[in-house]
Motif scaffolding. Structure first.
Motif, PDB file in Angstrom:
ATOM      1  N   ALA A 144       8.921  10.892 -14.263  1.00  0.00           N
ATOM      2  CA  ALA A 144       7.882  10.347 -13.565  1.00  0.00           C
ATOM      3  C   ALA A 144       7.961   8.707 -13.628  1.00  0.00           C
ATOM      4  N   TRP A 145       7.978   8.333 -14.900  1.00  0.00           N
ATOM      5  CA  TRP A 145       8.058   6.913 -14.967  1.00  0.00           C
ATOM      6  C   TRP A 145       9.373   6.275 -14.529  1.00  0.00           C
ATOM      7  N   PHE A 146      10.714   6.973 -14.735  1.00  0.00           N
ATOM      8  CA  PHE A 146      11.677   6.544 -14.408  1.00  0.00           C
ATOM      9  C   PHE A 146      11.693   6.493 -12.598  1.00  0.00           C
ATOM     10  N   PHE A 147      10.874   7.405 -12.011  1.00  0.00           N
ATOM     11  CA  PHE A 147      10.784   7.196 -10.598  1.00  0.00           C
ATOM     12  C   PHE A 147       9.995   5.968 -10.244  1.00  0.00           C
ATOM     13  N   ILE A 148       8.780   5.764 -10.866  1.00  0.00           N
ATOM     14  CA  ILE A 148       7.865   4.792 -10.885  1.00  0.00           C
ATOM     15  C   ILE A 148       8.803   3.309 -10.903  1.00  0.00           C
ATOM     16  N   THR A 149       9.735   3.432 -11.967  1.00  0.00           N
ATOM     17  CA  THR A 149      10.542   2.360 -12.307  1.00  0.00           C
ATOM     18  C   THR A 149      11.512   1.934 -10.883  1.00  0.00           C
ATOM     19  N   LEU A 150      11.898   2.953 -10.478  1.00  0.00           N
ATOM     20  CA  LEU A 150      12.961   2.882  -9.273  1.00  0.00           C
ATOM     21  C   LEU A 150      11.753   2.340  -8.160  1.00  0.00           C
ATOM     22  N   LEU A 151      10.814   2.984  -7.714  1.00  0.00           N
ATOM     23  CA  LEU A 151       9.983   2.481  -6.751  1.00  0.00           C
ATOM     24  C   LEU A 151       9.536   0.746  -6.845  1.00  0.00           C
ATOM     25  N   THR A 152       9.412   0.227  -8.172  1.00  0.00           N
ATOM     26  CA  THR A 152       9.025  -0.794  -8.491  1.00  0.00           C
ATOM     27  C   THR A 152      10.138  -1.639  -8.169  1.00  0.00           C
ATOM     28  N   ILE A 153      11.368  -1.548  -8.528  1.00  0.00           N
ATOM     29  CA  ILE A 153      12.490  -2.174  -8.131  1.00  0.00           C
ATOM     30  C   ILE A 153      12.716  -2.435  -6.686  1.00  0.00           C
ATOM     31  N   SER A 180       3.779  14.662 -10.941  1.00  0.00           N
ATOM     32  CA  SER A 180       3.856  15.088 -12.651  1.00  0.00           C
ATOM     33  C   SER A 180       2.806  15.798 -13.348  1.00  0.00           C
ATOM     34  N   GLN A 181       1.811  15.322 -13.123  1.00  0.00           N
ATOM     35  CA  GLN A 181       0.587  16.180 -13.569  1.00  0.00           C
ATOM     36  C   GLN A 181       0.227  17.536 -13.124  1.00  0.00           C
ATOM     37  N   LEU A 182       0.486  17.855 -11.793  1.00  0.00           N
ATOM     38  CA  LEU A 182       0.452  19.234 -11.088  1.00  0.00           C
ATOM     39  C   LEU A 182       1.682  19.824 -11.174  1.00  0.00           C
ATOM     40  N   TRP A 214       0.735  -1.260  -0.067  1.00  0.00           N
ATOM     41  CA  TRP A 214       0.046   0.096  -0.095  1.00  0.00           C
ATOM     42  C   TRP A 214       0.946   1.323   0.050  1.00  0.00           C
ATOM     43  N   VAL A 215       1.983   1.273   0.615  1.00  0.00           N
ATOM     44  CA  VAL A 215       2.936   2.329   0.665  1.00  0.00           C
ATOM     45  C   VAL A 215       3.390   2.664  -0.800  1.00  0.00           C
ATOM     46  N   TYR A 216       3.768   1.357  -1.753  1.00  0.00           N
ATOM     47  CA  TYR A 216       4.206   1.343  -2.895  1.00  0.00           C
ATOM     48  C   TYR A 216       2.908   2.129  -3.928  1.00  0.00           C
ATOM     49  N   ILE A 217       1.837   1.737  -3.600  1.00  0.00           N
ATOM     50  CA  ILE A 217       0.588   2.127  -4.265  1.00  0.00           C
ATOM     51  C   ILE A 217       0.668   3.720  -4.119  1.00  0.00           C
ATOM     52  N   ALA A 218       0.740   3.982  -2.953  1.00  0.00           N
ATOM     53  CA  ALA A 218       0.551   5.602  -2.466  1.00  0.00           C
ATOM     54  C   ALA A 218       1.760   6.136  -3.205  1.00  0.00           C
ATOM     55  N   ALA A 219       2.952   5.818  -3.068  1.00  0.00           N
ATOM     56  CA  ALA A 219       4.036   6.472  -3.599  1.00  0.00           C
ATOM     57  C   ALA A 219       3.894   6.477  -5.340  1.00  0.00           C
ATOM     58  N   VAL A 220       3.484   5.435  -6.059  1.00  0.00           N
ATOM     59  CA  VAL A 220       3.230   5.414  -7.424  1.00  0.00           C
ATOM     60  C   VAL A 220       2.065   6.535  -7.725  1.00  0.00           C
ATOM     61  N   ALA A 221       1.013   6.615  -6.676  1.00  0.00           N
ATOM     62  CA  ALA A 221       0.160   7.793  -7.378  1.00  0.00           C
ATOM     63  C   ALA A 221       0.736   8.942  -6.816  1.00  0.00           C
ATOM     64  N   ALA A 222       1.545   9.197  -6.050  1.00  0.00           N
ATOM     65  CA  ALA A 222       2.091  10.398  -5.455  1.00  0.00           C
ATOM     66  C   ALA A 222       2.797  10.942  -6.814  1.00  0.00           C
TER      67      ALA A 222
END
Length: 123
Positions: A89-98, A71-73, A58-66
């Motif tokens: 943004a996608w680079f940071f999401i990739t790091l979060l996923t790893i 990125s949008q705002l 859930w922390v991962y999901i919240a971080a991806v959403a953030a």
């Protein structure tokens, strides 16, 4: 030269005596001493929770959403260049996923494998 692994060659396999079944080791049950008596103790659960039930998911999901919301705002600077581009943004999401996959891998590596019967017996 053979490409077959040495341990799989018939000559390198352990031989069983004819007419004898393979000896199986008895499982060792955890024991506890109480008043000089040994009593069996239920082994602690070593299986990890399903990923949807963990806080890290859930922390991962919240971080991806953030990251996506930020990125949008973020908007554009005074020159009109996007401050937080989609590729960042996608680079940071990739790091979060790893990081998330690594943490799940470490959690699973520390747990022992249990059969379905053992899981049902515990619950």
């Amino acid at each position: 030269m053979s490409t077959q692994a040495a341990s799989t060659r018939p000559m390198n396999r352990p031989q069983e005596a004819p007419g004898r079944a393979a000896v199986q080791e008895a499982p060792i049950a955890p024991m506890m001493m109480q008043d000089g008596q040994r009593i069996p103790v239920q082994a602690p659960g070593t299986e990890t929770k399903p990923s949807l039930r963990t806080t890290e998911f859930w922390v991962y999901i919240a971080a991806v959403a953030a990251v996506l919301v930020a990125s949008q705002l973020a908007g554009k600077n005074s020159v009109g260049v996007d401050i937080f581009r989609a590729n960042q943004a996608w680079f940071f999401i990739t790091l979060l996923t790893i990081g998330y996959l690594g943490s799940r891998g470490l959690a699973k590596a520390g747990s022992g494998w249990r059969s379905a019967e053992e899981r049902k017996a515990r619950h």
